[in-house]
Write a protein that holds these residues in place. Structure first.
Motif, PDB file in Angstrom:
ATOM      1  N   LEU A 108     -12.856  30.847   3.244  1.00  0.00           N
ATOM      2  CA  LEU A 108     -11.472  31.295   3.326  1.00  0.00           C
ATOM      3  C   LEU A 108     -10.520  30.114   3.218  1.00  0.00           C
ATOM      4  N   ILE A 109      -9.422  30.334   2.548  1.00  0.00           N
ATOM      5  CA  ILE A 109      -8.350  29.347   2.451  1.00  0.00           C
ATOM      6  C   ILE A 109      -7.209  29.915   3.294  1.00  0.00           C
ATOM      7  N   ASN A 110      -7.141  29.490   4.539  1.00  0.00           N
ATOM      8  CA  ASN A 110      -6.165  30.113   5.438  1.00  0.00           C
ATOM      9  C   ASN A 110      -5.590  29.147   6.470  1.00  0.00           C
ATOM     10  N   GLU A 111      -5.368  27.905   6.042  1.00  0.00           N
ATOM     11  CA  GLU A 111      -4.760  26.938   6.953  1.00  0.00           C
ATOM     12  C   GLU A 111      -3.336  27.342   7.303  1.00  0.00           C
ATOM     13  N   ASN A 112      -2.624  27.923   6.335  1.00  0.00           N
ATOM     14  CA  ASN A 112      -1.288  28.452   6.598  1.00  0.00           C
ATOM     15  C   ASN A 112      -1.030  29.592   5.616  1.00  0.00           C
ATOM     16  N   ILE A 113      -0.035  30.396   5.905  1.00  0.00           N
ATOM     17  CA  ILE A 113       0.219  31.603   5.116  1.00  0.00           C
ATOM     18  C   ILE A 113       0.641  31.289   3.685  1.00  0.00           C
ATOM     19  N   THR A 114       1.285  30.142   3.466  1.00  0.00           N
ATOM     20  CA  THR A 114       1.676  29.761   2.107  1.00  0.00           C
ATOM     21  C   THR A 114       0.447  29.486   1.258  1.00  0.00           C
ATOM     22  N   GLU A 115      -0.460  28.641   1.746  1.00  0.00           N
ATOM     23  CA  GLU A 115      -1.703  28.350   1.003  1.00  0.00           C
ATOM     24  C   GLU A 115      -2.523  29.610   0.806  1.00  0.00           C
ATOM     25  N   GLU A 116      -2.570  30.443   1.823  1.00  0.00           N
ATOM     26  CA  GLU A 116      -3.346  31.670   1.748  1.00  0.00           C
ATOM     27  C   GLU A 116      -2.790  32.581   0.644  1.00  0.00           C
ATOM     28  N   THR A 117      -1.487  32.719   0.587  1.00  0.00           N
ATOM     29  CA  THR A 117      -0.867  33.566  -0.445  1.00  0.00           C
ATOM     30  C   THR A 117      -1.110  33.002  -1.838  1.00  0.00           C
ATOM     31  N   HIS A 118      -0.980  31.693  -2.006  1.00  0.00           N
ATOM     32  CA  HIS A 118      -1.250  31.088  -3.323  1.00  0.00           C
ATOM     33  C   HIS A 118      -2.708  31.303  -3.734  1.00  0.00           C
ATOM     34  N   ALA A 119      -3.629  31.210  -2.794  1.00  0.00           N
ATOM     35  CA  ALA A 119      -5.047  31.437  -3.108  1.00  0.00           C
ATOM     36  C   ALA A 119      -5.270  32.882  -3.559  1.00  0.00           C
ATOM     37  N   VAL A 120      -4.617  33.819  -2.902  1.00  0.00           N
ATOM     38  CA  VAL A 120      -4.709  35.226  -3.299  1.00  0.00           C
ATOM     39  C   VAL A 120      -4.171  35.400  -4.722  1.00  0.00           C
ATOM     40  N   MET A 121      -3.028  34.810  -4.999  1.00  0.00           N
ATOM     41  CA  MET A 121      -2.417  34.942  -6.321  1.00  0.00           C
ATOM     42  C   MET A 121      -3.285  34.299  -7.404  1.00  0.00           C
ATOM     43  N   LYS A 122      -3.934  33.197  -7.091  1.00  0.00           N
ATOM     44  CA  LYS A 122      -4.827  32.557  -8.065  1.00  0.00           C
ATOM     45  C   LYS A 122      -6.033  33.442  -8.350  1.00  0.00           C
ATOM     46  N   ASN A 123      -6.536  34.138  -7.337  1.00  0.00           N
ATOM     47  CA  ASN A 123      -7.634  35.072  -7.558  1.00  0.00           C
ATOM     48  C   ASN A 123      -7.183  36.238  -8.434  1.00  0.00           C
ATOM     49  N   LEU A 124      -5.995  36.760  -8.163  1.00  0.00           N
ATOM     50  CA  LEU A 124      -5.454  37.826  -9.015  1.00  0.00           C
ATOM     51  C   LEU A 124      -5.296  37.342 -10.456  1.00  0.00           C
ATOM     52  N   GLU A 125      -4.773  36.129 -10.612  1.00  0.00           N
ATOM     53  CA  GLU A 125      -4.565  35.565 -11.946  1.00  0.00           C
ATOM     54  C   GLU A 125      -5.879  35.450 -12.720  1.00  0.00           C
ATOM     55  N   ALA A 126      -6.940  35.021 -12.046  1.00  0.00           N
ATOM     56  CA  ALA A 126      -8.246  34.884 -12.702  1.00  0.00           C
ATOM     57  C   ALA A 126      -8.762  36.242 -13.179  1.00  0.00           C
ATOM     58  N   ILE A 127      -8.570  37.265 -12.371  1.00  0.00           N
ATOM     59  CA  ILE A 127      -9.032  38.606 -12.743  1.00  0.00           C
ATOM     60  C   ILE A 127      -8.172  39.175 -13.868  1.00  0.00           C
ATOM     61  N   LEU A 128      -6.874  38.980 -13.783  1.00  0.00           N
ATOM     62  CA  LEU A 128      -6.001  39.413 -14.882  1.00  0.00           C
ATOM     63  C   LEU A 128      -6.424  38.758 -16.188  1.00  0.00           C
ATOM     64  N   ARG A 129      -6.670  37.447 -16.147  1.00  0.00           N
ATOM     65  CA  ARG A 129      -7.082  36.705 -17.340  1.00  0.00           C
ATOM     66  C   ARG A 129      -8.400  37.257 -17.884  1.00  0.00           C
ATOM     67  N   ALA A 130      -9.344  37.574 -16.998  1.00  0.00           N
ATOM     68  CA  ALA A 130     -10.632  38.137 -17.428  1.00  0.00           C
ATOM     69  C   ALA A 130     -10.439  39.490 -18.105  1.00  0.00           C
ATOM     70  N   GLY A 131      -9.380  40.194 -17.722  1.00  0.00           N
ATOM     71  CA  GLY A 131      -9.062  41.478 -18.338  1.00  0.00           C
ATOM     72  C   GLY A 131      -8.165  41.342 -19.555  1.00  0.00           C
ATOM     73  N   GLY A 132      -7.898  40.091 -19.975  1.00  0.00           N
ATOM     74  CA  GLY A 132      -7.078  39.843 -21.156  1.00  0.00           C
ATOM     75  C   GLY A 132      -5.584  39.982 -20.908  1.00  0.00           C
ATOM     76  N   LEU A 133      -5.162  39.881 -19.647  1.00  0.00           N
ATOM     77  CA  LEU A 133      -3.756  40.055 -19.305  1.00  0.00           C
ATOM     78  C   LEU A 133      -3.264  38.878 -18.457  1.00  0.00           C
ATOM     79  N   SER A 134      -1.992  38.941 -18.070  1.00  0.00           N
ATOM     80  CA  SER A 134      -1.397  37.890 -17.242  1.00  0.00           C
ATOM     81  C   SER A 134      -0.426  38.543 -16.265  1.00  0.00           C
ATOM     82  N   PHE A 135       0.221  37.716 -15.439  1.00  0.00           N
ATOM     83  CA  PHE A 135       1.218  38.247 -14.517  1.00  0.00           C
ATOM     84  C   PHE A 135       2.363  38.939 -15.254  1.00  0.00           C
ATOM     85  N   ALA A 136       2.623  38.561 -16.494  1.00  0.00           N
ATOM     86  CA  ALA A 136       3.678  39.204 -17.287  1.00  0.00           C
ATOM     87  C   ALA A 136       3.382  40.682 -17.535  1.00  0.00           C
ATOM     88  N   HIS A 137       2.118  41.079 -17.434  1.00  0.00           N
ATOM     89  CA  HIS A 137       1.718  42.464 -17.673  1.00  0.00           C
ATOM     90  C   HIS A 137       1.706  43.317 -16.403  1.00  0.00           C
TER      91      HIS A 137
END
Length: 126
Positions: free
Chosen positions: A43-72
């Motif tokens: 877990l990446i949870n030293e603080n809520i800011t780092e934790e949120t960025h880690a969540v967003m990076k995981n979402l970004e990786a999955i979006l990319r694997a699906g051929g999409l991005s945050f713009a979609h």
């Protein structure tokens, strides 16, 4: 109906009987992500800011694997353990949606998987 299961090793493995994402008819449904490091499983949870960025990076990786991005992304759901963290989560989350942000709700919940502080899911359309 062609239902495609989306999986990437760049995001954490699901911790239950679900897929990282499912794509059907050009729409990608991304399961709720928490701040697990894909490589170490820690877990990446030293603080809520780092934790949120880690969540967003995981979402970004999955979006990319699906051929999409945050713009979609058209819709996000944010679950927080403490609504007092709303502003901090909002600030970190907002860095990924500089223009035309998606629809969204944020709700406080009593508990999240692995006792994390934030979980985010999204829907994206090609």
């Amino acid at each position: 109906m062609g239902k495609d299961i989306i999986h990437t090793s760049e995001a954490p493995e699901p911790i239950g009987p679900y897929s990282q994402a499912v794509k059907i008819n050009g729409t990608l449904y991304v399961s709720g992500q928490i701040a697990l490091d894909a490589e170490s499983g820690q877990l990446i949870n030293e603080n809520i800011t780092e934790e949120t960025h880690a969540v967003m990076k995981n979402l970004e990786a999955i979006l990319r694997a699906g051929g999409l991005s945050f713009a979609h992304v058209v819709k996000c759901s944010i679950f927080v353990k403490n609504m007092d963290d709303f502003g901090t989560v909002n600030e970190a989350y907002g860095r990924y949606f500089k223009t035309a942000p998606p629809a969204r709700e944020t709700v406080e919940v009593s508990r999240l998987p692995k006792d994390v502080n934030v979980e985010i899911s999204c829907i994206a359309v090609a």
